[in-house]
Design a protein around this motif. Structure first.
Motif, short mmCIF file in Angstrom:
data_model
loop_
_atom_site.label_atom_id
_atom_site.label_comp_id
_atom_site.label_asym_id
_atom_site.label_seq_id
_atom_site.Cartn_x
_atom_site.Cartn_y
_atom_site.Cartn_z
N THR A 1 51.97 35.58 49.56
CA THR A 1 50.94 36.61 49.68
C THR A 1 49.69 36.18 48.92
O THR A 1 48.56 36.36 49.39
CB THR A 1 51.47 37.95 49.14
OG1 THR A 1 52.66 38.27 49.86
CG2 THR A 1 50.45 39.06 49.33
N ARG A 2 49.89 35.61 47.75
CA ARG A 2 48.73 35.13 46.96
C ARG A 2 47.97 34.05 47.72
O ARG A 2 46.75 33.99 47.68
CB ARG A 2 49.18 34.61 45.60
CG ARG A 2 49.63 35.73 44.67
CD ARG A 2 50.18 35.19 43.36
NE ARG A 2 50.91 36.22 42.67
CZ ARG A 2 50.36 37.09 41.81
NH1 ARG A 2 49.07 37.02 41.56
NH2 ARG A 2 51.08 38.02 41.24
N LYS B 1 44.85 45.50 43.31
CA LYS B 1 43.43 45.83 43.15
C LYS B 1 42.58 44.69 42.60
O LYS B 1 41.51 44.39 43.11
CB LYS B 1 43.33 47.04 42.21
CG LYS B 1 42.18 47.96 42.53
CD LYS B 1 42.23 49.15 41.58
CE LYS B 1 40.89 49.80 41.56
NZ LYS B 1 40.72 50.88 42.43
N ASP B 2 43.09 44.03 41.55
CA ASP B 2 42.27 43.02 40.88
C ASP B 2 42.44 41.62 41.46
O ASP B 2 41.84 40.67 40.97
CB ASP B 2 42.63 43.01 39.39
CG ASP B 2 42.27 44.34 38.75
OD1 ASP B 2 41.30 44.96 39.23
OD2 ASP B 2 42.97 44.76 37.81
N LEU B 3 43.26 41.50 42.50
CA LEU B 3 43.48 40.16 43.06
C LEU B 3 42.32 39.72 43.96
O LEU B 3 42.19 38.54 44.27
CB LEU B 3 44.77 40.13 43.89
CG LEU B 3 46.08 40.21 43.11
CD1 LEU B 3 47.25 39.98 44.06
CD2 LEU B 3 46.10 39.20 41.98
N HIS B 4 41.53 40.68 44.42
CA HIS B 4 40.44 40.35 45.33
C HIS B 4 39.43 41.49 45.34
O HIS B 4 39.79 42.63 45.03
CB HIS B 4 41.01 40.13 46.74
CG HIS B 4 39.99 39.69 47.75
ND1 HIS B 4 39.38 38.47 47.67
CD2 HIS B 4 39.46 40.31 48.82
CE1 HIS B 4 38.53 38.36 48.68
NE2 HIS B 4 38.56 39.46 49.40
N ALA B 5 38.20 41.19 45.74
CA ALA B 5 37.17 42.24 45.83
C ALA B 5 37.33 42.95 47.17
O ALA B 5 36.52 42.77 48.09
CB ALA B 5 35.79 41.62 45.71
N TRP B 6 38.38 43.75 47.29
CA TRP B 6 38.67 44.44 48.56
C TRP B 6 37.56 45.41 48.92
O TRP B 6 37.03 46.10 48.05
CB TRP B 6 39.98 45.23 48.45
CG TRP B 6 41.15 44.42 48.02
CD1 TRP B 6 41.77 44.46 46.80
CD2 TRP B 6 41.85 43.44 48.79
NE1 TRP B 6 42.81 43.55 46.77
CE2 TRP B 6 42.88 42.92 47.97
CE3 TRP B 6 41.71 42.94 50.08
CZ2 TRP B 6 43.76 41.93 48.40
CZ3 TRP B 6 42.59 41.95 50.51
CH2 TRP B 6 43.59 41.47 49.69
N LEU C 1 42.63 45.68 52.29
CA LEU C 1 44.07 45.49 52.08
C LEU C 1 44.81 46.65 52.73
O LEU C 1 44.54 47.82 52.43
CB LEU C 1 44.40 45.44 50.59
CG LEU C 1 45.89 45.25 50.30
CD1 LEU C 1 46.34 43.82 50.62
CD2 LEU C 1 46.25 45.61 48.86
N GLY C 2 45.72 46.33 53.63
CA GLY C 2 46.52 47.35 54.29
C GLY C 2 47.95 47.28 53.76
O GLY C 2 48.59 46.25 53.84
N ILE C 3 48.41 48.39 53.18
CA ILE C 3 49.79 48.43 52.67
C ILE C 3 50.63 49.17 53.70
O ILE C 3 50.60 50.40 53.78
CB ILE C 3 49.83 49.11 51.29
CG1 ILE C 3 48.88 48.38 50.32
CG2 ILE C 3 51.26 49.11 50.74
CD1 ILE C 3 48.72 49.06 48.97
#
Ligand SMILES: Nc1nc2c(ncn2[C@@H]2O[C@H](COP(=O)(O)OP(=O)(O)OP(=O)(O)O)[C@@H](O)[C@H]2O)c(=O)[nH]1
Ligand SMILES: [Mg+2]
Length: 309
Positions: free
Chosen positions: A113-114, A150-155, A129-131
């Motif tokens: 996923t990363r 949330k902090d993994l990317h500037a969604w 991001l769709g969960i």
């Protein structure tokens, strides 16, 4: 004062993520048609599939893509390439993951996923991001999942939903429509829903049943090709379409399993695929299936190219 008209928006959106997260299920749900096959197994989708969704003030042209995974073999490498190259051609990405937490409520975000998120970041496309599969978890477990991503990317946004139940899809579409560009006109005429021809869908419906009804490596070793699609007796809403298709597998032992005892397995595959096809075509279908061995086709470039064309 005259009210300012909200501009029309239209764009291509890539559905991208690990295998089995529900990308094809979402596409089908949004279209209300079975244009992409769905199975409980990973690596179901092999090529990119277009699905056009029209709404009030927007048109979203989705590309469903094969699940991104550490690919071994020619077929799987081509599948992952198809997914990642789609990122270059779209206006936005919907990165899909599954709701749910690991043991002790810990949110686990795997390497795979990363890697997908890193590719999306590299593409510099706006990403939502769709969960998915929120129907499977208690609502309170969504918050820690959202917090972890949330902090993994500037969604552009984060939206939990259920492709299966249809929960929160209005919100998802609204968010996606807000990230695609303003557009003078739609990208496709209103009557275009997909790029999948009936003939292609016939082959895919057979492969769907092979994947659902067989085990071990057979789902990944099978390819289906429609040899003939005869609609001479087809009438609007009635009549008959005759379809002959070949199921290719990689070994004699696999052929024996797909055919089954006195042909029982092949018959069951044919019956299920035929019922779906009859619904799609709106008429009776005569479906003839043959099984052939094409040794190690998933490892041969030319054979893979033919299957993915
Ligand atoms: N409970 C639940 N199951 C879902 C949901 N969406 C999809 N599934 C199931 O998840 C499995 C995989 O769905 P697919 O739509 O084939 O997943 P995919 O991401 O397209 O998979 P690949 O094509 O292999 O990359 C199927 O068994 C679906 O029924 C959902 O919202 N809730
Ligand atoms: Mg899929």
């Amino acid at each position: 004062m005259p009210r300012k008209k909200t501009p029309f928006r239209a764009g291509f959106v890539a559905l991208i993520g690990r295998p089995n997260v529900g990308k094809s299920s979402l596409l089908n749900r949004l279209l209300g048609e079975h244009v992409a096959i769905v199975t409980p197994r990973p690596q179901t989708t092999r090529t990119r599939i277009l699905g056009v969704v029209n709404g009030e003030g927007h048109q979203l042209a989705f590309f469903d893509t094969p699940g991104v995974h550490a690919a071994k073999g020619v077929l799987n490498r081509r599948m992952v390439e198809a997914a990642l190259s789609t990122l270059q051609e779209v206006d936005a990405a919907l990165v899909m993951v599954e709701a749910g937490t690991g043991p002790g409520g810990k949110v686990e975000i795997g390497e795979g996923t990363r890697a997908v998120i890193a590719e999306v970041a590299r593409s510099r496309k706006p990403a939502v991001l769709g969960i998915n599969k929120m129907d499977r978890v208690p609502r309170e477990t969504l918050l820690p999942v959202i917090a972890a991503y949330k902090d993994l990317h500037a969604w552009a946004d984060i939206v939990p939903f259920s492709a299966l139940k249809g929960d929160n899809l209005d919100r998802l579409v609204e968010v996606l429509a807000s990230v695609v560009p303003e557009s003078e006109a739609p990208l496709f005429p209103a009557d275009v829903m997909t790029d999948q021809a009936e003939r292609q869908l016939a082959a895919e419906y057979v492969r769907e049943q092979v994947m659902i009804q067989t085990r071990q490596e057979i789902p990944y070793s099978a390819a289906v090709e429609v040899e003939s699609f005869d609609e001479a007796d087809r009438r609007e809403g009635s009549g008959l379409v005759r379809i002959e298709a070949i199921i290719r597998v990689e070994r004699d032992s696999q052929k024996a399993i797909v055919i089954g005892k006195r042909g029982a397995q092949l018959k069951a595959i044919g019956t299920s695929a035929r019922l779906r096809l009859e619904r799609l075509l709106g008429c009776k279908v005569f479906l003839k299936l043959l099984v052939k061995v094409d040794e190690h086709w998933t490892e041969r470039d030319a054979a893979v190219r033919r299957v993915l064309k």
